[in-house]
Design an enzyme around this catalytic site. Structure first.
Site, PDB file in Angstrom:
ATOM      1  N   CYS A   1       0.832  -1.217   0.000  1.00 22.16           N
ATOM      2  CA  CYS A   1       0.000   0.000   0.000  1.00 22.16           C
ATOM      3  C   CYS A   1       0.861   1.259   0.000  1.00 22.16           C
ATOM      4  O   CYS A   1       0.396   2.333  -0.343  1.00 22.16           O
ATOM      5  CB  CYS A   1      -0.952  -0.018   1.173  1.00 22.16           C
TER       6      CYS A   1
ATOM      7  N   SER B   1      10.337   2.724   5.341  1.00 19.21           N
ATOM      8  CA  SER B   1       8.916   2.532   5.638  1.00 19.21           C
ATOM      9  C   SER B   1       8.312   3.751   6.311  1.00 19.21           C
ATOM     10  O   SER B   1       9.029   4.582   6.873  1.00 19.21           O
ATOM     11  CB  SER B   1       8.744   1.329   6.565  1.00 19.21           C
TER      12      SER B   1
ATOM     13  N   GLU C   1       9.442  -1.039  10.770  1.00 23.20           N
ATOM     14  CA  GLU C   1       8.304  -1.975  10.889  1.00 23.20           C
ATOM     15  C   GLU C   1       8.670  -3.328  10.268  1.00 23.20           C
ATOM     16  O   GLU C   1       9.516  -3.400   9.368  1.00 23.20           O
ATOM     17  CB  GLU C   1       7.048  -1.367  10.263  1.00 23.20           C
TER      18      GLU C   1
ATOM     19  N   GLN D   1       6.524  -5.663   8.836  1.00 19.09           N
ATOM     20  CA  GLN D   1       5.693  -6.200   7.764  1.00 19.09           C
ATOM     21  C   GLN D   1       6.419  -6.221   6.420  1.00 19.09           C
ATOM     22  O   GLN D   1       6.249  -7.144   5.627  1.00 19.09           O
ATOM     23  CB  GLN D   1       4.458  -5.317   7.647  1.00 19.09           C
TER      24      GLN D   1
ATOM     25  N   LYS E   1     -14.159   3.783  16.717  1.00 25.48           N
ATOM     26  CA  LYS E   1     -13.167   3.360  15.719  1.00 25.48           C
ATOM     27  C   LYS E   1     -11.880   2.877  16.371  1.00 25.48           C
ATOM     28  O   LYS E   1     -11.250   1.917  15.940  1.00 25.48           O
ATOM     29  CB  LYS E   1     -12.854   4.526  14.788  1.00 25.48           C
ATOM     30  N   MET E   2     -11.479   3.588  17.465  1.00 23.07           N
ATOM     31  CA  MET E   2     -10.218   3.229  18.124  1.00 23.07           C
ATOM     32  C   MET E   2     -10.309   1.817  18.709  1.00 23.07           C
ATOM     33  O   MET E   2      -9.349   1.055  18.673  1.00 23.07           O
ATOM     34  CB  MET E   2      -9.913   4.226  19.246  1.00 23.07           C
TER      35      MET E   2
END
Lengths: 259, 416
Positions: free
Chosen positions: B45, B102, B107, B109, B185-186
């Site tokens: 992404c 990143s 990170e 991922q 949302k959190m």
């Protein structure tokens, strides 16, 4: 020879304690390798020192306070070496190493000034060795409780930088309980074997009375922990009080005891 | 060649993002183009980057550009693209795998994404000797950066910080019970992390039971009406609060009797709501550990600052590995030169042998063949050793090629 070996092990324990605290608080790393090596090396020297002392005295070195201190320190590190990593409480060494350094230093300085005693026999050997082993377990349990309070305070004050270097609260709570589960039966064994020694009868000897009180406080802890299911700060406070009783009973004078 | 979150807006990134299903066909299409010898594509992404090996850079560049062209801009070099050549490209991939490039520094991922990109290229059969060496090397550099420095240490998001905090109290979240207060949302953002951490049970309490049930259904949890909050508080180990209430939902007076029921079991309260849901004085209660959004953001900021300090150390690793990879490439070129030398002389030997094939007996031919073979080996022994020595001493491959030119041997692409 034995004094030199004990002195060398005391130096090693001091070095490992310094190395531990340097790594933990200065470098902020949970790198236990170096100090653990020094600690285990010192323990090996300590073992040799105790063997030499036994040969020199012609009996187990448990007849005077300095001898018992040397043996207690040895038992404490032995127990820690066996379960410390397995139970994920390596950080306990941060208190255990300086504590044993103090014990062995004291033993090294005062050894040889004690008056000889004539206790012998199987019951006596069982009495002293199980009590020393139980005291070692109680020491480690108390260190766990102490770390519990330190960790709890850090978490409350949100000092997370150092909190992450220590074991979690539940681990400390659980491991303290395990040490008591090891120490309490040994304490009972020590007390019972003491009563089997020739000529023993209950005389409200201060030392014996205090040991009985200590057993009672640990029984209270076990009751609260196992039957009532208590955890947390309060239960760890009981452990610290119980350990205070251990210290007082160890140092208290006894009419029928050499120390 | 490619773009990342620093050079391209999300509108651009979403246009040129390829799913794992699409990548093999894209790679095969580009691999068929002239000048592209090996190719791999990393598409996440935050970045789309294509790594290609070529002997003809200008031809290859044109092929790769087609990947990033569209109806509006089908010619030239779009502004958002960057292009790195040779060792710079290698260094870039190493920086990517180390997490230096990143959005969240260090990170983890990205390491998996680089691994996937390599597997997809292998699957599409578009890799060759260089990429087969480069990608595993990059993965190794990524792992080294993470194990030898503290570039990935400490939580980098509020939800991860909450999980990290819980580990200081409970060791891990396996078998623990978590209460989500509010369905904002959190709260939803932390669900994934909680599930990954092995939480045994998630309970959701919300003013509107329907929303609680909806969220509970999504995470396989259990919804409770708001009236059961005290009961739930006595039962769980962690509370994550993020309601939209304008006042405290959990105050000290409410929590004190609950804590008595808990018999000293520690309770972690994470208040990520603004305005806050939990009265700050709850922290004064024994065995209660309360953290609000500022505390967690403070943890994240501290961790990221610590990671920033590690960048130089990671760059040192990347540079050292780049040099090492460069040496590998040079040695590969030296091997090619040695092979060319051998092949060229072998060709001469074979053609000279051919001339005598009709005039000599089988026995004489065998003797001549063996004689010429020994002669060739003896003649080439010293030059081959010398080429290896020169390569090991860091002599650039161009000089090796020049040395071969003296013997009339010209590498591919060069002519007499």
């Amino acid at each position: 020879m034995s004094s030199a070996l004990l002195a060398l092990s005391a130096l090693g324990y001091w070095a490992s304690a310094i190395s531990f605290h340097y790594n933990l608080f200065h470098r902020k790393q949970r790198d236990w390798t170096q100090w653990l090596r020094i600690l285990l090396g010192s323990h090996a020297v300590h073992t040799l020192g105790l063997v030499a002392l036994t040969v020199q005295l012609q009996h187990l070195p448990v007849l005077s306070m300095p001898e018992v201190m040397a043996v207690l320190g040895w038992a404490l590190i032995a127990l820690y070496a066996i379960v410390g990593r397995r139970w994920k409480v390596d950080a306990l060494g941060g208190i255990a190493a300086p504590a044993v350094a103090v014990l062995t230093t004291f033993a090294t300085i005062t050894l040889g000034h004690e008056t000889p005693h004539s206790y012998r026999g199987v019951w006596f050997g069982l009495h002293v060795s199980s009590l020393v082993a139980s005291y070692a377990a109680f020491c480690l349990a108390a260190f766990c409780s102490l770390l519990y309070f330190i960790q709890s305070r850090r978490l409350k004050e949100k000092k997370l930088n150092t909190a992450f270097l220590l074991p979690s609260l539940t681990t400390l709570d659980r491991v303290a309980f395990r040490f008591i589960m090891v120490g309490f039966p040994l304490l009972v064994l020590g007390m019972v074997s003491g009563t089997q020694m020739p000529g023993w009868h209950w005389t409200w000897d201060p030392k014996e009375t205090l040991v009985a009180v200590t057993g009672g406080v640990y029984l209270l802890y076990l009751h609260a922990r196992v039957l009532a299911g208590w955890q947390g700060r309060r239960i760890n406070m009981i452990l610290l009080v119980a350990f205070l009783c251990v210290l007082v009973s160890l140092l208290a004078p006894g009419r029928s005891h050499g120390y | 060649m490619g773009f990342n979150q620093k050079t391209a807006s999300v509108e651009v990134r979403e246009r040129f993002t390829y799913s794992d299903d699409q990548v093999p066909s894209v790679l095969q299409r580009l691999h068929g183009n002239q000048g592209v010898e090996e190719i791999a594509l990393i598409s996440t992404c935050n970045r789309t980057e294509v790594y290609a090996v070529t002997q003809e850079p200008s031809l290859c560049r044109g092929s790769l550009l087609s990947l990033f062209s569209n109806a509006e801009n089908n010619s030239g070099h779009p502004d958002f693209l960057y292009l790195e050549n040779d060792l710079q490209a290698v260094k870039h991939l190493f920086e990517v795998s180390s997490g230096l490039d990143s959005l969240v520094l260090g990170e983890n991922q990205i390491l998996g994404q680089v691994r996937t990109a390599f597997s997809l290229a292998q699957e599409a059969k578009t890799t060759g000797p260089v990429l087969e060496k480069l990608f595993p090397w990059a993965l190794r550099v990524g792992k080294m950066a993470r194990s030898q420095t503290r570039i990935c240490q400490g939580a980098a998001s509020v939800a991860a910080a909450a999980v990290e905090l819980s580990q200081m109290i409970f060791d891990d979240l396996k078998g623990r019970r978590v209460l989500l207060l509010g369905a904002g949302k959190m709260t939803q953002a932390s669900l994934g992390l909680l599930k990954n951490a092995g939480v045994e049970q998630i309970r959701v309490v919300n003013r509107t039971l329907a929303r609680a049930e909806e969220l509970a259904a999504r995470c396989g949890g259990q919804a409770s009406p708001f009236e059961d909050l005290d009961k739930a508080l006595a039962d769980v180990d962690v509370l994550i609060a993020s309601t939209g209430a304008p006042h405290f939902v959990v105050d000290k007076a409410r929590l004190a009797p609950v804590m008595h029921q808990r018999r000293g079991r520690p309770l972690l309260l994470v208040d990520i709501a603004v305005p806050r849901d939990i009265e700050p004085s709850c922290q004064d209660l024994d065995n209660v550990y309360l953290y609000n959004i500022d505390d967690l953001q403070g943890v994240v900021a501290e961790n990221l600052a610590r990671r920033q300090k590690e960048v130089q150390k990671v760059l040192q690793i990347v540079d050292a590995e780049c040099q090492e990879f460069s040496r590998y490439l040079d040695s590969r070129k030296a091997n090619q030169a040695i092979r060319m030398l051998r092949e060229s002389f072998e060709e001469v030997r074979q053609s000279e042998l051919m001339k005598h094939r009709g005039s000599l007996t089988h026995e004489e031919m065998d003797r001549l063949e063996s004689f010429s073979n020994v002669l060739l080996n003896k003649l080439l022994h010293h030059p081959m050793i010398q080429l290896k020595k020169m390569s090991a001493a860091g002599v650039p491959p161009e000089e090796l090629e020049r040395a071969l030119e003296i013997l009339g041997i010209f590498p591919r692409g060069k002519h007499e």
